[in-house]
Design an enzyme around this catalytic site. Structure first.
Site, mmCIF file in Angstrom:
data_model
loop_
_atom_site.group_PDB
_atom_site.id
_atom_site.type_symbol
_atom_site.label_atom_id
_atom_site.label_comp_id
_atom_site.label_asym_id
_atom_site.label_seq_id
_atom_site.Cartn_x
_atom_site.Cartn_y
_atom_site.Cartn_z
ATOM 1 N N ASP A 121 0.835 -1.221 0.000
ATOM 2 C CA ASP A 121 0.000 0.000 0.000
ATOM 3 C C ASP A 121 0.865 1.264 0.000
ATOM 4 O OD1 ASP A 121 -2.146 -1.584 2.460
ATOM 5 O OD2 ASP A 121 -2.235 -1.624 0.251
ATOM 6 N N ASP B 292 18.856 1.620 -3.045
ATOM 7 C CA ASP B 292 19.980 1.111 -3.856
ATOM 8 C C ASP B 292 21.148 0.628 -3.000
ATOM 9 O OD1 ASP B 292 22.341 3.597 -4.319
ATOM 10 O OD2 ASP B 292 20.473 3.981 -3.250
ATOM 11 N N LYS C 134 19.322 6.325 7.874
ATOM 12 C CA LYS C 134 19.196 4.878 7.610
ATOM 13 C C LYS C 134 20.544 4.209 7.837
ATOM 14 C CE LYS C 134 18.073 6.217 3.517
ATOM 15 N NZ LYS C 134 17.774 6.261 2.064
HETATM 16 O O1 DEZ Z 1 27.058 10.155 1.103
HETATM 17 C C1 DEZ Z 1 25.912 10.345 1.433
HETATM 18 O O2 DEZ Z 1 25.533 11.201 2.257
HETATM 19 C C2 DEZ Z 1 24.916 9.363 0.868
HETATM 20 O O3 DEZ Z 1 25.564 8.424 0.089
HETATM 21 C C3 DEZ Z 1 23.868 9.863 -0.057
HETATM 22 O O4 DEZ Z 1 23.632 11.160 0.016
HETATM 23 C C4 DEZ Z 1 22.697 8.914 0.120
HETATM 24 O O5 DEZ Z 1 21.491 9.463 -0.212
HETATM 25 P P1 DEZ Z 1 20.253 8.444 -0.394
HETATM 26 O O6 DEZ Z 1 20.714 7.365 -1.340
HETATM 27 O O7 DEZ Z 1 19.903 7.906 0.981
HETATM 28 O O8 DEZ Z 1 19.165 9.322 -1.015
HETATM 29 MG MG MG Z 2 20.542 5.792 -2.372
#
Ligand code: DEZ
Ligand code: MG
Length: 292
Positions: free
Chosen positions: A19, A245, A220
């Site tokens: 959802d 990713d 995260k």
């Molecule tokens: O180096 C960083 O801060 C992160 O790799 C990057 O900005 C990750 O961003 P996200 O893939 O969580 O949008």
């Molecule tokens: Mg990313």
């Protein structure tokens, strides 16, 4: 792990089971300012199907407000209350979880996103000032002094990182044992221009290594943003999917939050990397743009 690429029956079954989608941004929706092929169309079709769409990024260089402007500029439908970034997570944590004392201030190594989110929460902060950028006053190290008012160091991605900022952050954390060591995220790389570059975690290592201390990570895969999002939207975790990713942030974040997970191969994870890890996404697809 269910491979969805080119399998319309598997994709339909997947879509019927979800959802709400939490979309990572860098490497899933875009590389820098380049939107990945057909992603705008997929996001729009998901909304038309009645799916809830949220955005959850570890990139701390922009505030939620600045990200909204980026979505608008790139013609991607998005709304302010759908966007969650690690700069917001950090400011929320400092204000509400730490209940940061009003007589203390945060020393920031990072960019406008962090400063704007701290301002939104009314948290005093210093750093990334003209003085921090001015390396000429480093004739001797005596200009780097401890400041007992600094109650926390918050570290995020900083395109203008330099020795002086690292030395100041180190000094506050080395001398003030009660000074909180915080970081927006620890992603080692970020995807751009079809390749990867050193990410926040690469810069953070220059501070955590000499301190021999690990910071509290607010982005995260840590639960701060997950709890804020799940509580705000009263999400059914089993019918919510984290799409990302990076395995050790996005997919781990989803698993630890009790969500389903979909890995896309347009960012930092390679087929070889996927074989070499024990973090297994529930689903995998070559690109979000291939979902519909
Ligand atoms: O180096 C960083 O801060 C992160 O790799 C990057 O900005 C990750 O961003 P996200 O893939 O969580 O949008
Ligand atoms: Mg990313």
């Amino acid at each position: 792990m269910n491979q969805l690429t080119g399998n319309s029956d598997a994709i339909q079954g997947f879509l019927d089971s979800i959802d709400t989608f939490l979309f990572d941004c860098d490497g899933v929706i875009w590389h820098g300012d380049h939107v990945i092929q057909n992603v705008v169309n997929v996001l729009s079709q998901l909304r038309e199907m009645g799916k809830k769409v949220l955005f959850v990024t570890n990139n701390s260089t922009k505030s939620r407000k600045a990200y909204l402007k980026k979505f608008v500029t790139l013609n991607i439908e998005a709304y302010a209350d759908e966007i969650f970034g690690s700069a917001y997570a950090a400011a929320y944590y400092i204000k509400h979880t730490l209940q940061f004392p009003i007589d203390k201030k945060v020393y920031v190594v990072g960019m406008a996103g962090i400063q704007e989110e701290l301002d939104s929460e009314g948290v005093r902060h210093v750093g990334s000032s003209a003085d921090d950028e001015n390396l000429h006053s480093m004739s001797d190290m005596s200009s780097i002094k401890n400041d007992p008012e600094v109650g926390a160091v918050l570290f995020g991605f900083d395109l203008n990182i330099n020795y002086k900022k690292l030395a100041k952050a180190f000094t506050y954390l080395h001398h003030n044992k009660d000074c909180h060591f915080l970081a927006t995220n620890s992603d080692l790389t970020f995807p751009a221009g079809g390749t990867v570059y050193p990410g926040t975690g690469a810069l953070l290592a220059a501070l955590s290594a000499p301190l021999d201390k690990k910071p509290t990570i607010l982005g995260k895969p840590e639960p701060t943003m997950m709890e804020v999002i799940v509580n705000k939207y009263k999400l059914n975790r089993e019918r919510t999917c984290m799409v990302g990713d990076r395995l050790d942030t996005d997919i781990l974040f989803g698993h630890q939050g009790g969500l389903k997970t979909l890995l896309v191969m347009t960012g930092v994870t390679t087929a070889q990397g996927l074989e070499q890890t024990d973090i297994r996404p529930d689903f995998v697809i070559d690109s979000l743009g291939s979902l519909l």
